[in-house]
Every structure is written in structure tokens, then in C-alpha cells.
Design an enzyme around this catalytic site. Structure first.
Site, PDB file in Angstrom:
ATOM      1  N   HIS A  10      -0.338   9.358  -7.642  1.00 21.83           N
ATOM      2  CA  HIS A  10      -1.046   8.695  -6.537  1.00 21.83           C
ATOM      3  C   HIS A  10      -0.108   7.820  -5.905  1.00 21.83           C
ATOM      4  O   HIS A  10       0.835   7.275  -6.220  1.00 21.83           O
ATOM      5  CB  HIS A  10      -1.973   7.806  -7.519  1.00 21.83           C
ATOM      6  CG  HIS A  10      -2.834   6.763  -6.380  1.00 21.83           C
ATOM      7  ND1 HIS A  10      -3.764   7.296  -5.754  1.00 21.83           N
ATOM      8  CD2 HIS A  10      -2.549   5.532  -5.904  1.00 21.83           C
ATOM      9  CE1 HIS A  10      -4.426   6.250  -4.906  1.00 21.83           C
ATOM     10  NE2 HIS A  10      -3.625   5.254  -5.118  1.00 21.83           N
ATOM     11  N   SER A  45      -8.475  -0.917 -10.191  1.00 21.50           N
ATOM     12  CA  SER A  45      -9.178  -0.081  -9.302  1.00 21.50           C
ATOM     13  C   SER A  45      -8.609   1.316  -9.134  1.00 21.50           C
ATOM     14  O   SER A  45      -9.302   2.423  -9.418  1.00 21.50           O
ATOM     15  CB  SER A  45      -9.605  -0.539  -7.973  1.00 21.50           C
ATOM     16  OG  SER A  45      -9.781   0.091  -6.796  1.00 21.50           O
ATOM     17  N   ARG A  67     -15.399  -6.893  -2.924  1.00 16.59           N
ATOM     18  CA  ARG A  67     -14.190  -7.589  -2.706  1.00 16.59           C
ATOM     19  C   ARG A  67     -13.761  -7.863  -1.163  1.00 16.59           C
ATOM     20  O   ARG A  67     -13.219  -8.753  -0.791  1.00 16.59           O
ATOM     21  CB  ARG A  67     -13.207  -7.134  -3.258  1.00 16.59           C
ATOM     22  CG  ARG A  67     -13.232  -7.151  -5.020  1.00 16.59           C
ATOM     23  CD  ARG A  67     -12.250  -5.964  -5.704  1.00 16.59           C
ATOM     24  NE  ARG A  67     -10.893  -6.019  -5.292  1.00 16.59           N
ATOM     25  CZ  ARG A  67      -9.911  -4.858  -5.311  1.00 16.59           C
ATOM     26  NH1 ARG A  67     -10.514  -3.894  -5.820  1.00 16.59           N
ATOM     27  NH2 ARG A  67      -8.859  -4.943  -4.862  1.00 16.59           N
TER      28      ARG A  67
HETATM   29  N1  URA Z   1      -6.692   0.943  -3.325  1.00 16.94           N
HETATM   30  C1  URA Z   1      -7.816   0.935  -4.147  1.00 16.94           C
HETATM   31  O1  URA Z   1      -8.235   2.082  -4.516  1.00 16.94           O
HETATM   32  N2  URA Z   1      -8.202  -0.080  -4.830  1.00 16.94           N
HETATM   33  C2  URA Z   1      -7.721  -1.349  -4.441  1.00 16.94           C
HETATM   34  O2  URA Z   1      -8.496  -2.298  -4.983  1.00 16.94           O
HETATM   35  C3  URA Z   1      -7.056  -1.430  -3.260  1.00 16.94           C
HETATM   36  C4  URA Z   1      -6.262  -0.392  -2.922  1.00 16.94           C
END
Ligand code: URA
Ligand code: CA
Length: 434
Positions: free
Chosen positions: A82, A183, A168
């Protein structure tokens, strides 16, 4: 259990139990806990933070909020990578075949997304015939045979994260390490990753603007991964200038092919070798990063990585002849060069602005509905630290329209040339292992 008690507990700086975290994630996912209470809890987490155990529990609760991809029919440790996102980041196209050639299975689920250029799927779709609509059986068969397949996003993965991220965004709680880390990690785990490698970018073009913030996020994610049974490593890499030379979909496919042939840009090659080494180690095909790096260099040199790339294209319906003849990829109608205004050294190339210039050409999507033009983009001839003579080309713009003045102006303005050479930014700031 009452949500009000959980909010107050976190507000007062105490840690939440696994049951409390599951309660609020489940309640929010199935709409029994309202936005206003979750907003208050998010703000409490923002100020009071979460310890390692809470972060791991939050991640797994989000994974369990929706479907999970079952990759158990695929042999070996499925390794996913990622990146927190950058400009002209061609690494996925290179890393897939590279680590697959070392025996690491890459069963990648990928998206289109918004941004300067398309996502991995858009880039691959620049190859005539290539498609990502595989049945689960076709997907499993191809990964078992070739160690590499890419499929489009499907299933209702991590619905809790989708709702929380949106909330958020409007409550000033995006920028919280425990919330960002859980996340990102929950999405990787729900997509079936058995081990994870993370490229956390820092600099102008990145989500994390400072190296300290990037380090904290990277460490948090590595700890979560290892605490929930997924071997995880990370690097912190520079995103103050674009990665490699190409920014655009078909253009990045060309750059990936060059890199797999051992003739790619230095920075992209180095980044792929570094991330690839971590993938080979967490995939348990090598004991050390040094050993893994040797394996990667060998599969570039003997052509086996390129061979897997060809078979992968063919396996997903694409025309593999593009590997030997890149002129078969979509071609832009017009090219323009961006000449240097003076003699000197390139001291700065603002990644974000150059990415936006590529998007203005149509290489990326401004909104979900935008059409993408796979042929267009920018190829840099110079990078930070290079010397240029007045009139020499800094970049070539590939366009399908004639009105590109705005793009040319942007490139001229955001590629800075000065008389004295400045320090070239470090590409890899740090390697974080468990
Ligand atoms: N990318 C994500 O997938 N989640 C976040 O909280 C911030 C960036
Ligand atoms: Ca690139």
C-alpha cells in the site's frame, strides 16, 4: 452498554476494551448509534489517542464490519503493498511481476480512484483488451499459476471505515494517527492480505507533509499489522518531486516496462527494489532484505519478471505485444516541449502541481464522473539536481487537445532552476521493520 459511557471514558483519557470498541463500530455500521455521538468519540480519540491494543482492536472491528475476501484457495502468503499516494507512482505495475517472479503470490484488488492519474486498473486498461472482471475461480487459478492477478474492487468491504472516513472529513478528525492507521490497515486485511508492505510518502506531494508525521504513521501501521498476525514492514519515501519520469496512464505502462527491463529511472528502480525486498521477506521467500534484493536483481536481469508481466497481460485478455512494441499503446495526438528559461540546476519540482498539470490534460479524474484519457500525460526529462541549458527541454507534454498553455505555464512555474546546485532530496528516509 451505552455509547455515552464510552465517550466519557475516552474523553477522560482511559483506554477502551475490545468489547467497547466492537460495540461502537457495530452500532455505527448498522445505524443504531448516531453521527453526533460517534463525532464526539472521534474527537476524544483525536485528543487522547489510543494504545497499541486499542488500535489493533479497532482495526479488526472495522474488518469485521463487512465482507472479507477469502484468498485461502491461493497457495502461499499473499503479500499486498500500500502506498499513501503520490504523483506518478508507477511502483505497483513494476512490483507485481517483480515479486511474483521471486515466488511471492500477488492477488491484488485495485481501484480507479481520483487524482492526478488513474489508479492501477486505469493504467492497465491502457493495454488493449486488458480487463479486471475475473471470476473468483479465474482469479485464484491465475495467481496459483503465475503468482500475479489484478481484480477490480468488489464486495462490501469495511463499511465502518467508509462511514467513519466521511464523518471524520467533516468533523476535523481526519488527521489522527490511530484513526488513519486503522483505516488503512483494515482495508488491506479485509482484501485478504496475509502480509503487508507500506510506502508512506512524505513531502509536498504527500498526505503526510513532514518526515516525523510519516514516521509516526508508518510505525503505527507496522505495529498494528504485526499485532494482528500480518507480517508488516514499511518505508518512508520522498514525494517532494514526482516519482520516475512518466505521469500518465499509458506513459507509466511504458515506464514500468523499461524498469522491468532494468532500464527504468533510477529513483523508481531503487524504490521498487526496496519495497520489493520487503515484500519478498514478509512473503517468506528470503530471510534478509539483502538476500531478497539479490533475487530481485536476478529476475530483472534474466528477463523472468518481464516474462511474468507478459503472461499476466495475456491471462487477463490484454495484447502482450505492447511489451516489445510500446507504440501499440494509446498515443497522444500532440506533443509539446517545455524549454528551460535559463542555464542552471533544477532545485525544486513541486510534485503536487505537476500532478495537477497532468490531470488538466485529462490523465486523472477531478470527480468520480470525469472521463480519463489514457494516452495523455507528462514525461520529465530532468529531475532535481540535474543541470540544464537555456532552451533545453525540461519535460514533454502529451496531449489530445491544442489548448495546453495553462499546463505549459504550470510546468515552467513549478520546475525551479537556480544557478547553484541544492541538495537532492533523499529518496528513502527510513526502513521500518517489526
Ligand atoms: N487514507 C485512508 O485510507 N484512511 C485515512 O484515514 C486516511 C488516508
Ligand atoms: Ca512515474
Amino acid at each position: 452498554m451505552r455509547m455515552i459511557d464510552i465517550i466519557e471514558k475516552k474523553r477522560d483519557g482511559h483506554s477502551l476494551t475490545k468489547t467497547e470498541i466492537e460495540f461502537f463500530i457495530q452500532g455505527y455500521t448498522n445505524n443504531t448509534i448516531p453521527d453526533y455521538q460517534v463525532s464526539a468519540l472521534l474527537m476524544a480519540i483525536f485528543f487522547q489517542d489510543m494504545n497499541d491494543e486499542e488500535r489493533a482492536n479497532l482495526t479488526i472491528a472495522m474488518v469485521n464490519s463487512g465482507e472479507q475476501i477469502d484468498l485461502s484457495a491461493i497457495e502461499g502468503i499473499k503479500v499486498d503493498k500500500h502506498s499513501t499516494g503520490g504523483v506518478g507512482d508507477t511502483t505497483t505495475l513494476v512490483l507485481g511481476p517483480l515479486v511474483a517472479a521471486c515466488g511471492v503470490p500477488v492477488a491484488k484488488m485495485s481501484g480507479r480512484g481520483l487524482g492526478h492519474t488513474g489508479g492501477t486498473i486505469d493504467k492497465l486498461e491502457a493495454i488493449e483488451g486488458f480487463h479486471v472482471e475475473l471470476t473468483p475461480q479465474q482469479f485464484e487459478k491465475q495467481v496459483n499459476e503465475l503468482k500475479l492477478a489484478v481484480i477490480g474492487q468488489s464486495g462490501n468491504l469495511t463499511p465502518a471505515d467508509k462511514k467513519l472516513y466521511a464523518l471524520r472529513d467533516v468533523t476535523g478528525t481526519v488527521n489522527s494517527i490511530p484513526l488513519i492507521a486503522s483505516s488503512i490497515m483494515s482495508k488491506k486485511i479485509a482484501a485478504g492480505a496475509g502480509a503487508i508492505v507500506l510506502d508512506v510518502k512524505t513531502g509536498e506531494g504527500a498526505f503526510m507533509k513532514t518526515t516525523e508525521d510519516a514516521r509516526e504513521l508508518a510505525k503505527a501501521m507496522v505495529r498494528i499489522g504485526n499485532n494482528v498476525g500480518r507480517k508488516t514492514m514499511a518505508i518512508i519515501s520522498d514525494m517532494s518531486q514526482p516519482l520516475g519520469n512518466a505521469i500518465g496512464n499509458a506513459l507509466e505502462v511504458v515506464e514500468a516496462i523499461e524498469t522491468l527491463k532494468g532500464k527504468g529511472p533510477k529513483d523508481l528502480t531503487e524504490l521498487c527494489l526496496t519495497l520489493g525486498s520487503q515484500m519478498v521477506v514478509v512473503g517468506e521467500k528470503a530471510e534478509t532484505l539483502e538476500e531478497a534484493r539479490e533475487m530481485l536483481l536476478k529476475v530483472i536481469e534474466d528477463g523472468s519478471a518481464l516474462d511474468i508481466f507478459k503472461k499476466f497481460i495475456k491471462g487477463q485478455g490484454g495484447n502482450d505485444a505492447i511489451v516489445d512494441d510500446v507504440s501499440l499503446l494509446p498515443q497522444a495526438k500532440y506533443t509539446y516541449s517545455v524549454p528551460a528559461k535559463q542555464d542552471g540546476y533544477i532545485t525544486f519540482m513541486e510534485a503536487d502541481e505537476i500532478g495537477t498539470a497532468a490531470m488538466l490534460l485529462g490523465a486523472g479524474r477531478a470527480t468520480k464522473e470525469s472521463e480519463i484519457d489514457l494516452a495523455v500525460g507528462i514525461v520529465l526529462q530532468k529531475k532535481v539536481g540535474d543541470f540544464v541549458k537555456k532552451g533545453e527541454s525540461l519535460a514533454t507534454v502529451y496531449a489530445n487537445k491544442e489548448e495546453v498553455q495553462e499546463v505549459l505555464d504550470k510546468l515552467t512555474a513549478f520546475i525551479e532552476i537556480e544557478e547553484t546546485k541544492k541538495e537532492v532530496p533523499t529518496l528513502i528516509y527510513e526502513i521500518i521493520t517489526a
